[in-house]
Every structure is written in C-alpha cells, then in structure tokens.
Design a protein around this motif. Structure first.
Motif, PDB file in Angstrom:
ATOM      1  N   ILE A 114       0.949  -1.064  -0.008  1.00 39.11           N
ATOM      2  CA  ILE A 114       0.042   0.002  -0.066  1.00 39.11           C
ATOM      3  C   ILE A 114       0.935   1.234   0.055  1.00 39.11           C
ATOM      4  O   ILE A 114       1.821   1.291   0.325  1.00 39.11           O
ATOM      5  N   TYR A 115       0.483   2.429  -0.536  1.00 38.67           N
ATOM      6  CA  TYR A 115       0.923   3.419  -0.567  1.00 38.67           C
ATOM      7  C   TYR A 115      -0.045   4.707  -0.483  1.00 38.67           C
ATOM      8  O   TYR A 115      -0.628   4.877  -1.468  1.00 38.67           O
ATOM      9  N   HIS A 116      -0.258   5.506   0.519  1.00 37.95           N
ATOM     10  CA  HIS A 116      -0.819   6.419   0.670  1.00 37.95           C
ATOM     11  C   HIS A 116      -2.424   6.125   0.254  1.00 37.95           C
ATOM     12  O   HIS A 116      -2.816   6.990  -0.460  1.00 37.95           O
ATOM     13  N   GLU A 117      -2.854   5.201   0.731  1.00 40.84           N
ATOM     14  CA  GLU A 117      -4.283   4.719   0.428  1.00 40.84           C
ATOM     15  C   GLU A 117      -5.171   5.249   1.478  1.00 40.84           C
ATOM     16  O   GLU A 117      -4.723   5.590   2.635  1.00 40.84           O
ATOM     17  N   GLU A 154       0.728  11.082   9.022  1.00 37.67           N
ATOM     18  CA  GLU A 154      -0.440  10.932   9.359  1.00 37.67           C
ATOM     19  C   GLU A 154      -1.138   9.936   8.703  1.00 37.67           C
ATOM     20  O   GLU A 154      -2.319   9.326   9.137  1.00 37.67           O
ATOM     21  N   ILE A 155      -0.798   9.365   7.609  1.00 34.68           N
ATOM     22  CA  ILE A 155      -1.165   7.996   7.069  1.00 34.68           C
ATOM     23  C   ILE A 155      -0.552   6.817   7.513  1.00 34.68           C
ATOM     24  O   ILE A 155      -1.463   5.893   8.003  1.00 34.68           O
ATOM     25  N   ARG A 160      -0.918   1.938  11.143  1.00 39.09           N
ATOM     26  CA  ARG A 160      -0.221   1.127  12.237  1.00 39.09           C
ATOM     27  C   ARG A 160      -1.270   0.968  13.113  1.00 39.09           C
ATOM     28  O   ARG A 160      -1.257  -0.220  13.772  1.00 39.09           O
ATOM     29  N   ALA A 161      -1.921   1.966  13.448  1.00 38.18           N
ATOM     30  CA  ALA A 161      -3.160   1.680  14.427  1.00 38.18           C
ATOM     31  C   ALA A 161      -4.072   0.929  13.840  1.00 38.18           C
ATOM     32  O   ALA A 161      -4.840   0.010  14.768  1.00 38.18           O
ATOM     33  N   ALA A 162      -4.372   0.994  12.711  1.00 35.19           N
ATOM     34  CA  ALA A 162      -5.423   0.106  12.027  1.00 35.19           C
ATOM     35  C   ALA A 162      -5.084  -1.482  12.197  1.00 35.19           C
ATOM     36  O   ALA A 162      -5.747  -2.507  12.424  1.00 35.19           O
TER      37      ALA A 162
END
Length: 704
Positions: A114-117, A154-155, A160-162
């Motif tokens: 993933i990248y900035h999704e 911010e992403i 990481r929290a998700a």
C-alpha cells in the motif's frame, strides 16, 4: 503427477495452444484483409497517393486491433457454449476438480503493498478477506503482510493503529504483520522484493493483493490447492470482478466487467493456456521460482527505457515462464474482487502510469531472449492498447487533410508521375457505409453475444442483473456512454504516449477511490480537448458539410467531456440509479459472495476520537500510543542516536510545529527519544507548547 509426465503434458498444451492461436490469427487476418480492401475501395485514389497511404497505414493496425478483440470474445462465447460453463477442459480447475477437495495446504503468505491509500477502506477489505479465510477452518495456513511505502506520518501512523486494532480484534498477533519501508526504492516492485528478502523463504507460495482487493477464503484456499496439484505452475491469476461501486462511472464499469467480462476472459485464457499473464494482484505465485527468476534489474537503455520497470507484472510472468514454469489464468475461481476508480479522470490518471509502463515493454518484446511468443504478443497487445489512441488521432488528421485537399480543389489527376493516363478520383459512399457498418458490428457484436449468452443460457447469473427490462436499459445506456467516452480516452492516451516518449516523469501516488470530481478540475483537465473539438468541427464545416456530420460524434464527446466526467463521478447519481435498478450486478445482490456481505456489514469504529489531535500528536502524547510507538521503534546508537537526540531536543523546546511533519516524525525511529519526549510533554507547564497540547488532550478524552 510425476515429473516424467510433465514434458508430454507440456507438448500437449503447446499443440493445443498453437491450433487455437492459428485459428484465431487466421480469422483476424481474414477480416482485416477484407477491411483493408474495403478501405481501398472507399478512398478516392484507392490508396495510391501519399496521404491515402498514410490513411491506410493508420487504418490497418486499428482495424486489426478491433477485430482481434472481437474474435477473442467470439472464441470465449464458443468455448462457454461448448463446455456449457464447466470450464475449458485443459484448465487447472477442470483437470484437478476431483483432487482439489482432498489436497492439503501449505503455509502461504498474503502480501498487501500500500502507498497513501484510504486506510479505512484498505483494512475493511483485508479484514473481510481474513475473516473469510478463518471461516474455512484453514486460517492457520495463511499469514498476512501489510507492506507500507507511505511517507506521510498522518497516513502510516493510522495504518499502524489499524493493524494493531485488527490484530487485537481477531487475536491474530504474529499472523498479521505490518512493515513500513523507510526508503521506498523501486515503488511496488521494490516493496514486494523487500518482503521476499525478509520473509519469502518461510512460504512456499505468496498471494498478492492490491489496495482495493477482496478475496474469499474459498478462493485463497483453491489457489493454494491448485498450486499443490500442479508443481509446474509458477503463477495462477484469477479474474477479479468489480464491486462496491457507488459513483455512476464506477457502476458502469462494474456492469461492464460482469456482463461482458466472462466472454473476453474465457477467450483469453483459452488462447494463452499455460502461457497466461500476471495482472499484478489477486494471484498466487510460487515463491522460490519468483525469487530466482523474476528479479527486475533497472533498465540500462535511454529515455523511458532506462530506470525502473513500471509495469512489472507482464514482465514477471514472461520471466517465470522462460524459466520453465507455467502461468495460468483461471476464470472459474469465484470470490476474487477489486474496485473501479470512481471517475473517468481517476481512471485516466492511473492510465498515465500504465501507458508509460506498457511502452517500456518494447524493450522486452524485441530484445529480451527466451521470451515465449505468447508473452511477446501480450507485450504488443498492451503496448498497442495505448498506441491505438495516437494512431486513431493520426487517422482522423490524415482523413481531414484528404477532405481539405478536395474541398480546396487541389485534385491531382496524375498521382503516379510514371503514368501517361490520368487517375480520376472516385467516391463510393456505399462502400463507406459498408465499411462503417462492418466496423460497428465488429465493435458491438461481442457485447450483443454477451447479452445473448446471459439471457438464453445463464438464468441463474442473469438474476443478479435485475429484471430483463432493467438489464436491457443498462445495456443500451452503457453503449451510449462508451461511445461518448471513447474520444475523451483517445485524446488523453495520445497525450500520455507523447509524454512517455519524451520520458516525462510519472508520479507514483495513492489512487483516489472515494471522491467526486469538481467542476473546475474537470474544466481545466478537458479544456484542450474542447478547444480541439471546436477547431476541428469548424474546419470540417467550412470544408464540407457532409464531412462535418461525420465529425459530430467525436467533437460532441470532447465538447461535453467536462460535464460528462463530473456527472458520472457523482455518488448521488450512482445511488439513485442503483435504487432504480440501472446497472445492477450480482455483487449487489449478494448472490453467493459472503465475503462481500461481510465487507459491507463490517463495523469499523474510528481508531481515535473524532476531536483528538492529529496522528503524530496523538501517538506522542497518548500514554498507550507512546508505549506502542516506543516498542515498535529501534534502539539507536552512534550517528543515528546523535541525530535523534538533536531532533528530540529541538522538539522539546519548540514543539511539533517547528518542523515539517515528516521530519518531526523521525523521532519515532528512536524508542528512547519517543518516551523521553512523551515524559517531557506530560511534565511541561501549561504555558509550554507541549503543556498546552497535553491540557487540550486531557480535556477532550479520559485516558485510562
């Protein structure tokens, strides 16, 4: 299956594939020859002048490309009816149908780069897939890897929290992994390569997801079992179907893939057999073979053929086939899904990257040794998928010049200077009508056959499209919009091809999946096309009224590009048409796709309170989040430690606002610095930059 059987099996596939491909090629060449003959009869000088030769040169590949697509669908229709939807007799699913239920599994990784999704969307899809795998009872045979290249804290802090929330909710610590690369070298290919270097040898197979992928547990289990049944298989690609479409444009694309897709995919799979292509996601790969043979070095050519390979998937399939492994496209595997861009502009942004990547394949098509002919043809097909647009543009340009010459009275009766007799130009409108009619039949016959196949032979699948009346309404509406959108795509792709040849840098970024297009954005993007349409139609009207009428379909499309794009991007329109049953598809009916039901019904609570500070502040200030960040951070020493210490001291004095967010987030790379900064913040007086932040936090939430 023993090794002694494999050579004869391979030869059998080669013979079958050759017969199918020669038959297919013969039909395409025959129709193209008839089309060329028709065009020669249409042209006034029958192709003898320079401009008419240019018209023919552009017409031939365009007509052949259209004919090939049509015959591909016709081939798929024939096979579907011959095998009565049981699948090609030579496919993996058919050959190993009896063995699949009793074939055991091996440890398999599922990789999600993933990248900035959109973080909520990515983890909703991943969670639905994981829960579907667990429901099969085979969950212990799979491990999931979230491979982030995100740069914005911010992403990636939200990612990481998700991840931690997912692990806690499903009790999957140690089986769902998250890694963020600090240096995103070579984009997605580098991300996957980094995963393989670290964990690849632990898994016999790995399955690649895209950011919008959703796959059922049954589909994942089936892929592993098929690989176990066929030891020569290096890759098995599924056919992802679109789902979760909300905007009108996305719903139209979803309708297209579900209605027309089966014919084209069946035809493609039957012609490719064990030399299929890899589409980059929703596929399983033999890890050892991929690591040994599919490493992509930076290209050493010039211009766009220098540097990183952008469209890597076709190349990887060609390389693994060159090493002796088979690549299969299995159309009978259900439960493989992805999403469509919500607007035409978002699709075109993606195509800009793909067009340059596909043009890079010229290097592999012409100069790479050992590539199978089928893969060389796949390279050429992918290249011309974008080159067709500038060729079409040139065809229109040359046709306009031809008409302009006659309108200006510039008629040359001796185009052949060696001839003693004049060559009288002759117009044959009847042949023009026949040629246009045959072209339209070639374009639309596959769609009509797909509709016929659904209505007559597939009653159970037809129910997923709603009533017959709504299906027909959606069919005609889709064809109308496909005609309107074709010139817009043509102009955009032409510009992308020119930019690729000039080696204009393509930006790698996350894709919009949930936003509508604004009027100003659409007007700016499509203004050049609107100006071109007005100019071209004006010239046509000045030259010849009849020619002007021929230009109307293209000019009108370009003139209306902005409002069409904006209108089709609207979620409200998509929702309204959904309620009315327009462009309804099986995923919306939840017919046999439990994973999609789970995806839609998943309750994804926010990862932090709505009124909480941004993710970097939240991570550094919240006691639990700070401890987690410190636990996940490395312990620095030497020069790295001195740099983090300087950063920590600057942040202590001046606060996060003193630095760019990405620079400030480097503090999270030092476990000790994170806890020291956290403690400083909680001990700071109220008038300190950190003290005011902590005071704000404690007033907003109650920390337990």
């Amino acid at each position: 299956m023993t090794d002694s059987v494999l050579p004869s099996t391979k030869d059998a596939f080669r013979r079958i594939a050759l017969v199918r491909r020669w038959v297919f090629t013969a039909f395409v060449l025959l129709q193209t020859s008839l089309g060329i003959w028709g065009m020669i009869l249409v042209l006034p000088y029958h192709g003898s002048t320079t401009i008419e030769k240019a018209i023919l040169i552009t017409f031939i590949p365009l007509y052949a490309f259209v004919a090939a697509g049509s015959w591909m669908a016709l081939f798929g229709f024939y096979l579907r009816r011959r095998y009565k939807n049981r699948g090609d007799a030579h496919s993996l699913m058919t050959r190993f149908a009896d063995r699949l239920p009793t074939t055991g599994l091996v440890k398999t990784a599922v990789a999600l780069p993933i990248y900035h999704e959109d973080v909520e969307r990515v983890f909703r899809g991943l969670r639905a897939s994981i829960e579907s795998v667990l429901a099969t009872g085979q969950g212990e045979m799979f491990e999931f890897f979230i491979l982030s290249d995100s740069r914005d804290p911010e992403i990636w802090l939200e990612e990481r929290a998700a991840w931690l929330t997912l692990c806690n909710d499903l009790d999957l610590h140690g089986r769902v992994h998250y890694r963020r690369r600090r240096v995103n070298l070579k984009a997605k290919t580098g991300n996957v390569a980094d995963f393989l270097r670290r964990w690849g040898r632990n898994f016999k197979y790995f399955i690649v997801f895209d950011a919008d992928s959703v796959m059922s547990g049954e589909a994942l289990v089936t892929l592993v079992r098929l690989m176990e049944c066929e030891p020569k298989a290096g890759m098995i690609q599924t056919v992802p179907r679109l789902f979760n479409a909300r905007s009108a444009f996305a719903r139209m694309q979803q309708f297209v893939t579900h209605l027309y897709g089966p014919l084209f995919s069946e035809g493609l799979a039957a012609l490719q057999l064990n030399e299929a292509v890899f589409w980059g996601h929703n596929a399983i790969i033999r890890t050892e073979a991929f690591m040994a043979h599919c490493g992509l070095k930076s290209m050493r050519g010039f211009g766009l053929w220098r540097g990183t390979v952008l469209s890597h998937d076709f190349v990887e399939a060609a390389f693994i086939r060159r090493a002796g492994y088979e690549v299969w496209l299995e159309t009978a595997i259900e439960g493989s899904f992805e999403e469509s861009p919500p607007s035409l502009d978002d699709e075109l942004i993606r195509d800009k990257r793909w067009s340059k990547g596909n043009l890079q394949h010229l290097r592999f098509f012409g100069f790479e040794r050992g590539i199978a002919t089928a893969h060389r043809m796949a390279f050429m097909n992918g290249i011309f998928a974008y080159m067709a647009s500038p060729v079409w543009f040139l065809f229109l340009l040359f046709s306009t010049i031809e008409v302009a010459q006659f309108a200006a009275g510039d008629i040359n009766y001796f185009p052949d200077t060696r001839s003693l007799y004049p060559n009288w130009p002759q117009w044959h409108p009847q042949w023009a009508i026949i040629l246009v009619t045959s072209t339209l039949v070639t374009l639309f016959l596959p769609k009509v056959l797909a509709l016929f196949d659904l209505l007559v032979f597939e009653n159970s699948r037809r129910q997923g499209f709603g009533s017959t009346g709504k299906l027909l309404q959606g069919f005609f509406l889709e064809n109308l919009f496909s005609i309107l959108l074709a010139p817009i795509r043509m102009l955009a792709h032409s510009a992308y091809v020119v930019q690729a040849i000039l080696n204009v840098t393509v930006r790698w970024a996350g894709q919009n999946r949930s936003s509508e297009i604004g009027w100003l954005q659409a007007l700016i993007r499509h203004a050049p096309g609107m100006i071109l349409a007005i100019t071209w139609s004006g010239i046509a009207l000045y030259l010849d009224a009849n020619f002007f009428y021929w230009t109307i379909p293209i000019s009108l499309s370009l003139l209306l590009a902005a409002p069409i794009t904006v209108w089709l991007s609207r979620f409200t329109l998509g929702d309204r048409w959904r309620r009315q049953g327009i462009w309804r598809t099986p995923p919306e009916q939840n017919l046999g796709d439990q994973v999609l039901v789970d995806f839609a019904e998943l309750d994804m609570p926010p990862l932090k309170p709505q009124n909480a500070p941004d993710w970097l502040n939240w991570t550094l200030l919240h006691p639990n989040q700070a401890r987690i960040a410190a636990a996940l951070a490395p312990h620095r020493s030497g020069a790295a430690k001195r740099a983090s210490t300087e950063l920590k001291e600057k942040l202590m004095v001046e606060g996060l606002q003193a630095l760019d967010r990405r620079k400030a987030a480097r503090i999270l790379d030092d476990a000790e610095a994170v806890m020291q900064l956290h403690q400083h913040a909680w001990m700071a007086p109220p008038d300190d930059p950190w003290g005011s932040q902590v005071d704000h936090l404690t007033r907003l939430i109650c920390i337990k």
